[in-house]
Design a protein around this motif. Structure first.
Motif, PDB file in Angstrom:
ATOM      1  N   ASN A 278     -35.626  52.399  17.594  1.00  8.43           N
ATOM      2  CA  ASN A 278     -34.629  52.997  18.506  1.00  8.43           C
ATOM      3  C   ASN A 278     -33.234  52.568  18.063  1.00  8.43           C
ATOM      4  O   ASN A 278     -32.865  51.412  18.184  1.00  8.43           O
ATOM      5  N   LEU A 279     -32.484  53.517  17.518  1.00  8.38           N
ATOM      6  CA  LEU A 279     -31.181  53.174  16.939  1.00  8.38           C
ATOM      7  C   LEU A 279     -30.050  53.958  17.603  1.00  8.38           C
ATOM      8  O   LEU A 279     -30.262  55.050  18.127  1.00  8.38           O
ATOM      9  N   HIS A 280     -28.873  53.349  17.547  1.00  9.06           N
ATOM     10  CA  HIS A 280     -27.691  53.943  18.155  1.00  9.06           C
ATOM     11  C   HIS A 280     -26.626  54.241  17.114  1.00  9.06           C
ATOM     12  O   HIS A 280     -25.739  53.424  16.901  1.00  9.06           O
ATOM     13  N   PRO A 281     -26.690  55.389  16.447  1.00  7.93           N
ATOM     14  CA  PRO A 281     -25.546  55.791  15.644  1.00  7.93           C
ATOM     15  C   PRO A 281     -24.361  56.060  16.587  1.00  7.93           C
ATOM     16  O   PRO A 281     -24.501  56.783  17.579  1.00  7.93           O
ATOM     17  N   LEU A 282     -23.210  55.433  16.277  1.00 13.00           N
ATOM     18  CA  LEU A 282     -22.003  55.583  17.109  1.00 13.00           C
ATOM     19  C   LEU A 282     -20.970  56.374  16.334  1.00 13.00           C
ATOM     20  O   LEU A 282     -20.520  55.926  15.276  1.00 13.00           O
ATOM     21  N   ILE A 283     -20.609  57.494  16.886  1.00 15.95           N
ATOM     22  CA  ILE A 283     -19.646  58.363  16.223  1.00 15.95           C
ATOM     23  C   ILE A 283     -18.278  58.103  16.859  1.00 15.95           C
ATOM     24  O   ILE A 283     -18.102  58.306  18.063  1.00 15.95           O
ATOM     25  N   THR A 284     -17.342  57.629  16.058  1.00 13.64           N
ATOM     26  CA  THR A 284     -16.014  57.296  16.583  1.00 13.64           C
ATOM     27  C   THR A 284     -15.000  58.307  16.045  1.00 13.64           C
ATOM     28  O   THR A 284     -15.018  58.629  14.854  1.00 13.64           O
ATOM     29  N   PHE A 285     -14.116  58.766  16.914  1.00 16.56           N
ATOM     30  CA  PHE A 285     -13.143  59.774  16.478  1.00 16.56           C
ATOM     31  C   PHE A 285     -11.902  59.730  17.364  1.00 16.56           C
ATOM     32  O   PHE A 285     -11.909  59.137  18.447  1.00 16.56           O
TER      33      PHE A 285
END
Lengths: 455, 455
Positions: free
Chosen positions: B373-380
């Protein structure tokens, strides 16, 4: 109409799946609930695949014929007993096992025996923990249908904790594929856990994806005896408050005498209560077991012995597992499955003893003390009409006692037929009403295992 | 009509519970999903007891007004975001904690913070395991609503595994009391586990009875670095196949750089991937940790260190827990919560890197590797319209990737608003249809958290 349905079934099922031979059908009509009288089904279907199950349910819906699903028939509550005129739908031929070692899971047909799954997992260095005493002859489908427990639940949890997904056929024949191969998944409602424990009243589980764990360290095993059940109960509370044994089982004197008579293993037939504890914490087991021993001694144990020999330990656990068979030889049994909050164990066991006296019947108590889940077994002569009445009254009294202690009428065996008359008393009208709404939403014609659970 | 409802609410609620002051209401309109724009509720109700919740739902049903329940507002998916014209129903004032030590359980109000429950349990030598990174500021009610996970799930399971019972108020104001104080209970359908994870769309959970366990042995902690995520992923697979760490967390290079910039703790900002593992097996931890170290070294770890100092270990785990806050400072984030079968972790992380390049956006990956269970975090930058479009496209691409790997779009955060558009793709039409049947059976007017989960 019956002939019409049978013709249609014969047309869509593979050769041999539709069985009307009364001798064969008869062997499938019962589970292990002695007191439940089975009806004669219209036919038995031994499904060979999920598609067979869909075909049966489609036709059953069309003709509004009740369907009684069953796994291995090892249930103790009459949940799989045939009812008159039903289609008896056996999943026992669905025996596929796929072990996905890297993903730490197994995908198994509903008919796979729990023990066969355990062995298949072990070949990959893995372990399927849930272990009903019947693990050698109960099926995974039945385990899911009842949310079965077992001996190691006290540390490792029950069936529902291991279900990652399942295939379920609904009353109208629709196939649902729930969950999958991920360990954690909260997308949408937890439908798989709604079907788990629904005893075939919401859908027919044909396949399960279950989580596997690394094999445990070898078990060390303690046997402790006590003068009375109260002191054993206090020891149980103290043990689970501080330690995590992988098994913590209680047998009262009546149970020990029965299992020793069934197969002697040197247990003390004069002790008021016997506790069995297992630890599987590897190097930490030594400390854990020493602490558990000390707790038992502190509560006045009359004898305590520990073995690190897994075979010797298994012999004692096997004695515990044979508690039900030991009584099956002695007449008819009514098997309770009550659960109470842990601190109420001694009150439960004391109350059961009083109920036995009051109703002049024999009740042995055995079970998963570490979870507060006990099985008072009421044994009686089925040909003695008065004994039957007294046994049934005792059964109801034990259920009532458990509920009065804030407990449950079933911890792991399910409601089935035997406990259906009591369910409303436990759930209350609001919960029962919501239960019915869900039943109606999923099985609007009411063809799935009617009469079970709700009576 | 709105004034009419507010007058009726004011008449049945205690003083102060009904809030219309826009400044106060504004503070309750959002959860931590940055990108979801909240509406203005008709009013905020801060319930003081279950009866307040019943009153609100009765009136809401009568007037067909949507109700958005919320706990502490720490959700990451927009599940608790206010919608226009709703009644915003906060459970944050329900803070009662009862620890029943002998029964190994706690009974807590929905507003109790996870960390407060942990501390209360610890005073009795007991432990409430589920530990979302937000445990100091998330509520048990929200944990149940989303079936929250956390770091120790890899060994100890998720929220639903600890729920023995709960009080739920239905859309029409009916109070259901589900489960109780027994560890095992299979009487009737497992309704409590249907409400757990239903994100406020089936009922409002006001109180929970949760299982406690004995406090664990002190944790020892490993930090290992790898040149790339692939080798770290292989180490994870090998570790969980043979051992039972109490935590197994992965941070990619982007994450480590962010947490070091947020609060330096000496993590290697040049490593391709960092693994954190914890063991709590007492005397057996030494062997377990040595084996885990050896596995990491065998998979080419560039650095491995183990500490038995719980404070030092906690410092590393805290760095991991601060991964989200570390990015919250750097613009807007879209937080993924995908899960995949364990052997697909490396493919997922590699695929996420390609998606980041392709969509010219920054994606850091962090999460519970041991559970897949992974959390890719997209920052923009939210003021850069093109960056917003690219971030949203990347978000969708990561979900699609996870599903293509046999995974899930949410492992523990819930669907909420952010992931609602994708749910149908994961569940498929049959499961969605059954989901709707259950929703309609329990909330026929559709007033409970509309627009969430299903979009």
């Amino acid at each position: 109409m019956a002939d019409d349905v049978l013709d249609q079934l014969a047309a869509v099922l593979p050769p041999g799946a539709l069985v009307v031979d009364r001798d064969v059908v008869d062997a499938y009509r019962r589970d292990r609930a002695d007191t439940v009288r089975p009806g004669w089904p219209l036919a038995l279907v031994r499904a060979t695949c999920t598609d067979d199950v869909q075909q049966v349910l489609r036709l059953a819906s069309e003709h509004r014929i009740p369907v009684v699903p069953r796994g291995a028939g090892s249930g103790l509550s009459g949940g799989a007993t045939a009812t008159e005129g039903c289609l008896l739908l056996s999943l026992d031929a669905l025996r596929d096992i796929e072990i996905d070692g890297p993903a730490m899971l197994a995908v198994v047909g509903a008919g796979v025996l729990n023990g066969d799954l355990k062995r298949a997992a072990r070949e990959h260095g893995l372990w399927y923990p849930p272990d009903p005493s019947s693990f050698e002859f109960c099926s995974i489908g039945g385990n899911l249908a009842t949310n079965a427990g077992g001996l190691c639940c006290v540390k490792y949890g029950v069936t529902t904790d291991y279900v990652l997904g399942c295939d379920v056929v609904l009353a109208d024949g629709t196939l649902l594929r729930l969950g999958g191969r991920t360990i954690k998944d909260v997308a949408g409602y937890d439908l798989k856990r709604l079907f788990v424990g629904s005893e075939g009243t919401l859908g027919v589980i044909t396949r399960a994806t279950v989580r596997l764990r690394p094999a445990p360290a070898p078990f060390s095993t303690m046997v402790a005896t006590f003068a009375d059940v109260e002191s054993a109960g206090r020891a149980v509370s103290a043990i689970v408050a501080a330690w995590r044994p992988a098994g913590l089982e209680l047998m009262d004197r009546t149970t020990v005498r029965a299992v020793e008579a069934f197969k002697p293993r040197g247990l003390d037939v004069d002790a008021g209560a016997t506790l069995l504890a297992q630890c599987d914490a590897g190097a930490a087991s030594v400390d854990e077991m020493a602490a558990i021993e000390a707790i038992c001694q502190g509560e006045g144990a009359t004898y305590v012995a520990v073995t690190d020999d897994p075979d010797e330990g298994e012999m004692f656990m096997q004695a515990r597992r044979e508690a039900f068979p030991a009584f099956f030889d002695r007449g008819t049994t009514l098997i309770e499955d009550v659960g109470v909050p842990i601190p109420r164990i001694a009150e439960l066991v004391g109350g059961v003893e009083r109920i036995a006296e009051q109703h002049r019947t024999t009740i042995a108590t055995v079970g998963h003390a570490g979870d507060g889940n006990l099985h008072p077994l009421i044994t009686f002569d089925p040909k003695d009409a008065d004994a039957v009445v007294r046994a049934e009254a005792a059964f109801a009294a034990v259920v009532e006692l458990a509920l009065s202690l804030g407990g449950t009428l079933t911890g792991e065996h399910g409601v089935g037929t035997v406990k259906a008359p009591f369910l409303a008393a436990q759930l209350g009208p609001e919960v029962l009403e919501v239960t019915r709404r869900i039943k109606d939403a999923l099985d609007p014609l009411g063809i799935l295992n009617p009469g079970k659970m709700f009576g």
